[in-house]
Scaffold this motif. Structure first.
Motif, PDB file in Angstrom:
ATOM      1  N   UNK A 233       0.837  -1.208   0.000  1.00 28.32           N
ATOM      2  CA  UNK A 233       0.000   0.000   0.000  1.00 28.32           C
ATOM      3  C   UNK A 233       0.867   1.252   0.000  1.00 28.32           C
ATOM      4  N   UNK A 234       1.899   1.254   0.831  1.00 32.13           N
ATOM      5  CA  UNK A 234       2.814   2.401   0.888  1.00 32.13           C
ATOM      6  C   UNK A 234       3.622   2.506  -0.403  1.00 32.13           C
ATOM      7  N   UNK A 235       4.055   1.384  -0.937  1.00 33.17           N
ATOM      8  CA  UNK A 235       4.823   1.392  -2.185  1.00 33.17           C
ATOM      9  C   UNK A 235       4.019   2.025  -3.322  1.00 33.17           C
ATOM     10  N   UNK A 236       2.729   1.728  -3.383  1.00 34.51           N
ATOM     11  CA  UNK A 236       1.875   2.333  -4.406  1.00 34.51           C
ATOM     12  C   UNK A 236       1.755   3.833  -4.189  1.00 34.51           C
ATOM     13  N   UNK A 237       1.629   4.236  -2.935  1.00 38.07           N
ATOM     14  CA  UNK A 237       1.519   5.666  -2.622  1.00 38.07           C
ATOM     15  C   UNK A 237       2.798   6.417  -2.987  1.00 38.07           C
ATOM     16  N   UNK A 238       3.944   5.729  -2.958  1.00 43.91           N
ATOM     17  CA  UNK A 238       5.237   6.352  -3.264  1.00 43.91           C
ATOM     18  C   UNK A 238       5.659   6.151  -4.715  1.00 43.91           C
ATOM     19  N   UNK A 239       4.804   5.579  -5.550  1.00 44.46           N
ATOM     20  CA  UNK A 239       5.111   5.432  -6.968  1.00 44.46           C
ATOM     21  C   UNK A 239       5.899   4.201  -7.341  1.00 44.46           C
ATOM     22  N   UNK A 240       6.099   3.281  -6.402  1.00 43.42           N
ATOM     23  CA  UNK A 240       6.810   2.045  -6.723  1.00 43.42           C
ATOM     24  C   UNK A 240       5.903   1.026  -7.410  1.00 43.42           C
ATOM     25  N   UNK A 241       4.614   1.225  -7.296  1.00 40.80           N
ATOM     26  CA  UNK A 241       3.607   0.497  -8.069  1.00 40.80           C
ATOM     27  C   UNK A 241       2.779   1.567  -8.771  1.00 40.80           C
ATOM     28  N   UNK A 242       2.633   1.448 -10.082  1.00 37.90           N
ATOM     29  CA  UNK A 242       2.056   2.550 -10.855  1.00 37.90           C
ATOM     30  C   UNK A 242       0.708   2.186 -11.468  1.00 37.90           C
ATOM     31  N   UNK A 243      -0.137   3.208 -11.599  1.00 36.90           N
ATOM     32  CA  UNK A 243      -1.361   3.080 -12.374  1.00 36.90           C
ATOM     33  C   UNK A 243      -2.553   2.505 -11.653  1.00 36.90           C
ATOM     34  N   UNK A 244      -2.500   2.433 -10.325  1.00 40.13           N
ATOM     35  CA  UNK A 244      -3.616   1.828  -9.600  1.00 40.13           C
ATOM     36  C   UNK A 244      -3.698   2.411  -8.198  1.00 40.13           C
ATOM     37  N   UNK A 245      -4.846   2.155  -7.564  1.00 44.28           N
ATOM     38  CA  UNK A 245      -5.011   2.437  -6.136  1.00 44.28           C
ATOM     39  C   UNK A 245      -4.897   1.109  -5.418  1.00 44.28           C
ATOM     40  N   UNK A 246      -3.942   0.996  -4.520  1.00 42.49           N
ATOM     41  CA  UNK A 246      -3.658  -0.256  -3.818  1.00 42.49           C
ATOM     42  C   UNK A 246      -3.958  -0.068  -2.341  1.00 42.49           C
ATOM     43  N   UNK A 247      -4.659  -1.024  -1.748  1.00 39.18           N
ATOM     44  CA  UNK A 247      -4.950  -0.940  -0.321  1.00 39.18           C
ATOM     45  C   UNK A 247      -4.933  -2.338   0.292  1.00 39.18           C
ATOM     46  N   UNK A 248      -4.402  -2.416   1.492  1.00 37.17           N
ATOM     47  CA  UNK A 248      -4.372  -3.668   2.226  1.00 37.17           C
ATOM     48  C   UNK A 248      -3.671  -3.465   3.559  1.00 37.17           C
ATOM     49  N   UNK A 249      -3.851  -4.402   4.450  1.00 37.43           N
ATOM     50  CA  UNK A 249      -4.544  -5.671   4.220  1.00 37.43           C
ATOM     51  C   UNK A 249      -6.061  -5.516   4.218  1.00 37.43           C
ATOM     52  N   UNK A 250      -6.702  -6.303   3.362  1.00 32.42           N
ATOM     53  CA  UNK A 250      -8.155  -6.416   3.346  1.00 32.42           C
ATOM     54  C   UNK A 250      -8.507  -7.904   3.327  1.00 32.42           C
ATOM     55  N   UNK A 251      -9.500  -8.275   4.102  1.00 27.21           N
ATOM     56  CA  UNK A 251     -10.021  -9.637   4.033  1.00 27.21           C
ATOM     57  C   UNK A 251     -10.898  -9.762   2.789  1.00 27.21           C
ATOM     58  N   UNK A 252     -11.123 -10.987   2.350  1.00 32.22           N
ATOM     59  CA  UNK A 252     -11.871 -11.195   1.109  1.00 32.22           C
ATOM     60  C   UNK A 252     -13.242 -10.547   1.147  1.00 32.22           C
ATOM     61  N   UNK A 253     -13.955 -10.687   2.276  1.00 31.03           N
ATOM     62  CA  UNK A 253     -15.322 -10.167   2.321  1.00 31.03           C
ATOM     63  C   UNK A 253     -15.362  -8.664   2.154  1.00 31.03           C
ATOM     64  N   UNK A 254     -14.480  -7.953   2.876  1.00 30.10           N
ATOM     65  CA  UNK A 254     -14.548  -6.497   2.750  1.00 30.10           C
ATOM     66  C   UNK A 254     -13.796  -5.961   1.532  1.00 30.10           C
ATOM     67  N   UNK A 255     -13.132  -6.833   0.779  1.00 27.73           N
ATOM     68  CA  UNK A 255     -12.547  -6.416  -0.495  1.00 27.73           C
ATOM     69  C   UNK A 255     -13.601  -6.369  -1.594  1.00 27.73           C
ATOM     70  N   UNK A 256     -14.610  -7.252  -1.500  1.00 27.65           N
ATOM     71  CA  UNK A 256     -15.580  -7.353  -2.606  1.00 27.65           C
ATOM     72  C   UNK A 256     -17.013  -6.997  -2.197  1.00 27.65           C
ATOM     73  N   UNK A 257     -17.240  -6.735  -0.914  1.00 24.05           N
ATOM     74  CA  UNK A 257     -18.589  -6.412  -0.443  1.00 24.05           C
ATOM     75  C   UNK A 257     -18.587  -5.069   0.289  1.00 24.05           C
ATOM     76  N   UNK A 258     -19.324  -4.118  -0.254  1.00 27.43           N
ATOM     77  CA  UNK A 258     -19.417  -2.803   0.389  1.00 27.43           C
ATOM     78  C   UNK A 258     -20.099  -2.932   1.748  1.00 27.43           C
ATOM     79  N   UNK A 259     -21.106  -3.803   1.836  1.00 27.17           N
ATOM     80  CA  UNK A 259     -21.786  -3.990   3.126  1.00 27.17           C
ATOM     81  C   UNK A 259     -20.826  -4.515   4.183  1.00 27.17           C
ATOM     82  N   UNK A 260     -19.985  -5.466   3.808  1.00 31.93           N
ATOM     83  CA  UNK A 260     -19.017  -6.011   4.763  1.00 31.93           C
ATOM     84  C   UNK A 260     -18.015  -4.940   5.188  1.00 31.93           C
ATOM     85  N   UNK A 261     -17.589  -4.117   4.231  1.00 31.04           N
ATOM     86  CA  UNK A 261     -16.643  -3.053   4.558  1.00 31.04           C
ATOM     87  C   UNK A 261     -17.279  -2.018   5.481  1.00 31.04           C
TER      88      UNK A 261
END
Length: 344
Positions: A233-261
């Motif tokens: 997540x920090x690497x993406x914020x610093x440009x070491x991973x490009x072209x996306x919004x990266x966030x984690x850790x996330x469990x499977x349920x709250x990664x794909x379900x807005x209600x769970x999040x």
């Protein structure tokens, strides 16, 4: 009324309900080879078909399903297959299955190892634009690709993506890596992540949302997957991973379900609407992908990225639709790799 009588009536009602749904599906004018909730491959398959058929080395096509798939993909205008393998076996299989090899070129070699080596050699000199696994083990093909003599390696680690059409999800979902990297370290996960991002951008998702998965959504020093997720997540914020919004850790349920999040009060641009699920290891990714296939009715097109040419890893259980989508992904990836590089 006894419990058993209630259960019987419930089962009868459920049976009638299921039969009604089946009859509804039969009478609905669904597009060919599709069921309700599917169809998200259609746009990029059409894009791929609009490109000239891609010269593809089909490595050791010594099974009926591999030969049939190569012929079908040629007929559909996606691939221009070059069959590499023992010619007598290929012709015998085609004859036994009543498959015509007219218009297909054969590069004769003695066995599967030689087929993998020859395919890699042809790719390294630009004679083919992609590789497609036939009836040999994935390890055998990938070992040839990763050999120092192959010239197909890049500075990027190779990784596998499943591009999944899950009926219960609102968009395409990528799971990576579920087939190649067993226990990737942080640097390898960075490459796995970037490979998937580049593919999603190629499919028209301008800024993909990447959920780095773990069993929990909080950082725990005893759980290495959460530490890697936080670092990515920090690497993406610093440009070491490009072209996306990266966030984690996330469990499977709250990664794909807005209600769970929302239930867990997670403040994230990714939670509940991920485009890419970056799994902690191959075991987790493979089990997740197959659960979605067999329990949720998902389709899973697969591709290997990070080499100088895309690699189509087909499975004997893949449907014609999934094979076509996998080939289409390879066509689009190869077209992007072959674009003239801008001069700075």
């Amino acid at each position: 009324m006894t419990y058993s009588q209630q259960s019987l009536r419930s089962e009868r009602r459920r049976g009638r309900s299921c039969r009604s749904l089946v009859e509804s599906c039969k009478t609905t004018d669904w597009p060919k080879d599709m069921i309700p909730g599917h169809g998200r491959y259609d746009s990029f398959v059409r894009r791929a078909i609009s490109i000239s058929p891609m010269r593809t080395a089909v490595v050791h096509p010594c099974s009926e399903e591999t030969l049939r798939s190569a012929i079908d993909l040629k007929t559909r205008g996606l691939l221009d297959p070059l069959l590499i393998g023992p010619e007598h076996k290929i012709r015998a299989i085609a004859e036994a299955a009543a498959l015509s090899l007219v218009g297909l070129d054969i590069e004769p070699v003695e066995h599967s190892h030689a087929a993998a080596d020859r395919a890699v050699e042809l790719a390294s000199i630009g004679k083919v634009e992609a590789l497609m696994k036939g009836s040999l083990h994935s390890d055998e093909l990938l070992s040839a690709v990763l050999s120092p003599a192959s010239r197909l390696r890049t500075e990027r680690r190779i990784s596998h993506v499943y591009v999944m059409d899950v009926p219960a999800y609102s968009k395409l979902l990528v799971i990576t890596d579920a087939a190649i990297n067993i226990r990737p370290n942080l640097d390898q996960k960075r490459d796995i992540c970037q490979n998937a991002i580049d593919l999603m951008r190629l499919l028209g998702v301008e800024r993909p949302l990447v959920a780095v998965l773990a069993a929990v959504e909080t950082v725990n020093s005893k759980m290495p997957a959460t530490l890697d997720a936080a670092a990515l997540t920090v690497m993406a914020a610093r440009g070491q991973i490009e072209g996306a919004i990266v966030d984690g850790p996330l469990a499977f349920d709250n990664a794909i379900s807005i209600k769970a999040a929302q239930a867990k009060c997670i403040n994230s641009q990714v939670a509940g609407q991920a485009d890419i699920l970056l799994v902690p290891d191959l075991d987790a990714g493979n089990m997740m992908a197959k659960q979605l296939i067999y329990f949720a009715g998902a389709d899973a097109a697969g591709l290997v990225l990070g080499a100088r040419v895309p690699i189509i890893l087909t499975s004997r259980s893949d449907t014609a639709k999934v094979r076509m989508a996998s080939a289409a992904l390879a066509v689009l990836t190869a077209a992007k790799l072959n674009e003239p590089k801008a001069i700075a």
